[in-house]
Design a protein around this motif. Structure first.
Motif, short mmCIF file in Angstrom:
data_model
loop_
_atom_site.label_atom_id
_atom_site.label_comp_id
_atom_site.label_asym_id
_atom_site.label_seq_id
_atom_site.Cartn_x
_atom_site.Cartn_y
_atom_site.Cartn_z
N ARG A 139 24.60 -32.91 -31.01
CA ARG A 139 24.63 -32.23 -32.24
C ARG A 139 25.55 -32.57 -33.26
N ALA A 140 26.67 -32.62 -32.79
CA ALA A 140 27.94 -32.98 -33.56
C ALA A 140 28.83 -34.17 -33.29
N LEU A 141 29.78 -34.44 -33.91
CA LEU A 141 30.77 -35.44 -33.51
C LEU A 141 31.58 -34.87 -32.43
N VAL A 142 31.88 -35.61 -31.51
CA VAL A 142 32.81 -35.43 -30.35
C VAL A 142 34.14 -35.90 -30.46
N GLY A 143 34.24 -37.07 -31.08
CA GLY A 143 35.39 -37.74 -31.05
C GLY A 143 35.45 -38.98 -31.96
N ALA A 144 36.33 -39.38 -32.12
CA ALA A 144 36.43 -40.60 -33.16
C ALA A 144 37.81 -41.11 -33.06
N VAL A 145 37.82 -42.59 -33.26
CA VAL A 145 39.16 -43.36 -33.64
C VAL A 145 39.04 -43.97 -34.72
N VAL A 146 40.16 -43.94 -35.69
CA VAL A 146 39.90 -44.62 -37.01
C VAL A 146 41.28 -45.49 -37.14
N MET A 147 40.90 -46.52 -37.15
CA MET A 147 42.18 -47.59 -37.30
C MET A 147 42.02 -48.02 -38.91
N GLY A 148 43.47 -48.29 -39.28
CA GLY A 148 43.59 -49.04 -40.60
C GLY A 148 43.56 -47.84 -41.51
N ASP A 149 42.51 -48.24 -42.35
CA ASP A 149 42.19 -47.27 -43.61
C ASP A 149 41.81 -46.05 -42.87
N GLN A 150 42.67 -45.01 -43.62
CA GLN A 150 42.50 -43.68 -43.06
C GLN A 150 42.06 -42.55 -43.94
N THR A 151 41.24 -43.13 -45.03
CA THR A 151 40.53 -42.37 -45.95
C THR A 151 39.61 -41.28 -45.08
#
Lengths: 87, 436
Positions: B379-391
């Motif tokens: 149903r939803a996002l459960v996690g994420a890895v954001v590298m570099g651009d942090q927008t």
């Protein structure tokens, strides 16, 4: 540098000062103190981040140094609602 | 007048002290800690090592702040806890009695269990004393090795490089931080480390350190390879300091077990910060975090309960923003990749929740040093890895934390070549809707 460039830079700075202030996001802050260390006029930005209150001291230059230096992205320049523009 | 006792001077303890003072102005608050430096930014040590800040900047509180807080600070080692008597015993034989006690004892680095680990030149990065020791050794060291994984190992790598040492980073496995990062993310970090002049040796395990006259001169791997070095820094994991509680008969596992009100199994004793093992509503399991934000929040919540306010503490979606090889990285929620041979259990700036393998589909997008990996649940996002651009770091955190229903953009997320734009657009419309 041409005088027009200087004038342009000053105008941008004044616009930035009028338009916004530094807003912390305490959940991201680890109190490392980089923001306070690099503030050219020694505002204790870190304390604002700990207390979760925006830097609305009138003497803040809104130069953006603390925002750019924060390694955790805990600070942002936000516009004040008084000067909020369309678009 | 209620007597409050806090063991530990880290962020959980300080946050508790501030909250107690606010809620009970007349209460007697005592903070006991063995750390000679008291309260400072432990995560800031990374920037102290790279010389971005001086030692002075590590201390968020000045003397006037302590005076305003009106608490008693004691530097002492607590040797025993007597829950039935509501009493702490200090190593000098003195006793402290309490009405409410908070254990915010934090965590400490796991020792390297190999011969020679006691040689001068073998270091860890637990506290300011360690950071000072490292900077001191760097004055005459030339070649360093780093062992371990996750954030602290890289803080050491980057700190030692900033001191102009030749640095070799030994990995037991095939890649960096395999428990949290995927292969592309790990390679991105490794490539940048290589560009900074760091030599990475994968599939390398140390068997022993060698030294002369008590000083480190080199290390030997399990395959017999000799690596000359005069400094070796290790970050193989940490262990919560739970011994005091365990010896007093409090329920412990990896940390001190607490309920939603941060109460331990003994009456009037609470725990917060790295040492507290708290049930994560996401997984239903009692988990550890070694993150500054949760330590601060749990310290404040424990203090509310100590002062008589029933404050339920719910673990939030764990997230950390850090710098890996100069690259800003945000890790949010469950992003698990499985086991990591370079660390035992948990490290600093870490959450056990991250390594939970969610029932999710991975959506990713990369461009040069920028990368986004989304873990999309039913149903939803459960996690994420954001590298570099942090927008997208903040928007994605809001979506994960809020468990926001993604149904309207799910298909687009899976089919678009630019899922970052899809999720950004979704967040903008979700926020606009929630504001109206």
């Amino acid at each position: 540098m041409k005088i027009t460039h200087l004038w342009h830079a000053e105008r941008k700075r004044r616009e930035a000062r009028a338009a916004g202030y530094v807003v912390p996001e305490p959940a991201r802050c680890v109190q490392c103190g980089i923001c306070s260390f690099y503030c050219p006029i020694e505002i204790d930005v870190r304390r604002h981040a700990w207390e979760g209150i925006p830097v609305h001291e009138s003497y803040c230059l809104t130069c953006g140094e603390c925002v750019a230096r924060c390694p955790r992205g805990a600070l942002s320049l936000e516009r004040t609602s008084l000067y909020q523009r369309e678009g | 007048m209620r007597r409050y006792l806090i063991v530990g001077s880290g962020v959980a303890g300080v946050s508790a002290a501030q909250t107690l003072r606010r809620l009970d102005p007349a209460g007697e608050v005592t903070m006991v800690s063995y750390d000679p430096f008291g309260y400072y930014s432990r995560p800031g040590l990374a920037y102290y090592l790279t010389n971005e800040i001086g030692e002075k900047q590590l201390f968020p509180f000045q003397e006037k702040d302590w005076q305003a807080l009106k608490i008693r600070r004691l530097r002492a080692w607590v040797s025993r806890l007597h829950p039935a008597e509501h009493r702490l015993e200090l190593s000098d034989g003195a006793s402290l009695v309490y009405d409410r006690l908070l254990l915010a004892t934090g965590s400490q680095a796991l020792p390297l269990g190999i011969p020679g680990a006691d040689l001068e030149g073998v270091v860890k990065l637990d506290d300011l004393a360690d950071a000072r020791r490292i900077l001191n050794l760097c004055k005459r060291a030339r070649r360093a090795i780093v062992i371990g994984g996750a954030i602290t190992a890289l803080e050491l790598v980057e700190g030692l490089r900033a001191c102009r040492l030749q640095v070799t980073y030994l990995l037991r496995g095939s890649r960096y931080w395999s428990g949290v990062l995927d292969e592309t993310e790990a390679r991105l970090v490794e490539r940048r480390l290589a560009e900074e002049g760091v030599h990475i040796l994968p599939h390398t395990e140390l068997a022993a350190f060698q030294g002369q006259r008590g000083r480190l001169t080199g290390a030997v791997t399990t395959t017999g390879q000799h690596i000359p070095c005069d400094l070796a820094a290790a970050a193989i994991g940490i262990a919560p300091r739970k011994e005091l509680a365990a010896a007093a008969g409090l329920r412990t596992e990896r940390g001190i077990l607490v309920n939603d009100y941060l109460e331990t199994s003994a009456p009037d004793i609470y725990a917060a910060g790295d040492v507290a093992q708290i049930v994560d509503p996401l997984t239903g399991e009692a988990a550890l975090d070694t993150l500054w934000g949760p330590a601060r929040r749990s310290g404040a919540a424990a203090a509310q309960n100590m002062a008589g306010e029933a404050a339920r503490y719910l673990k939030q979606v764990p997230f950390n923003v850090t710098r890996l090889a100069g690259l800003p990285v945000t890790i949010i929620g469950r992003v698990g990749q499985g086991a990591d041979q370079d660390v035992a259990g948990i490290v600093r700036g870490d959450s056990e929740t991250w390594r939970q393998l969610p029932n999710a589909i991975i959506v990713e997008q990369s461009y040069e040093v920028n990368r986004l990996r989304l873990l999309v649940g039913e149903r939803a996002l459960v996690g994420a890895v954001v590298m570099g651009d942090q927008t997208l770091s903040r928007p994605i955190y809001e979506l994960v934390r809020g468990g926001v229903d993604l149904s309207s953009c799910r298909e687009a997320l899976f089919s678009s070549p630019r899922p970052a734009e899809v999720i950004g657009e979704f967040w903008r419309s979700w926020r606009a809707q929630s504001e109206t």
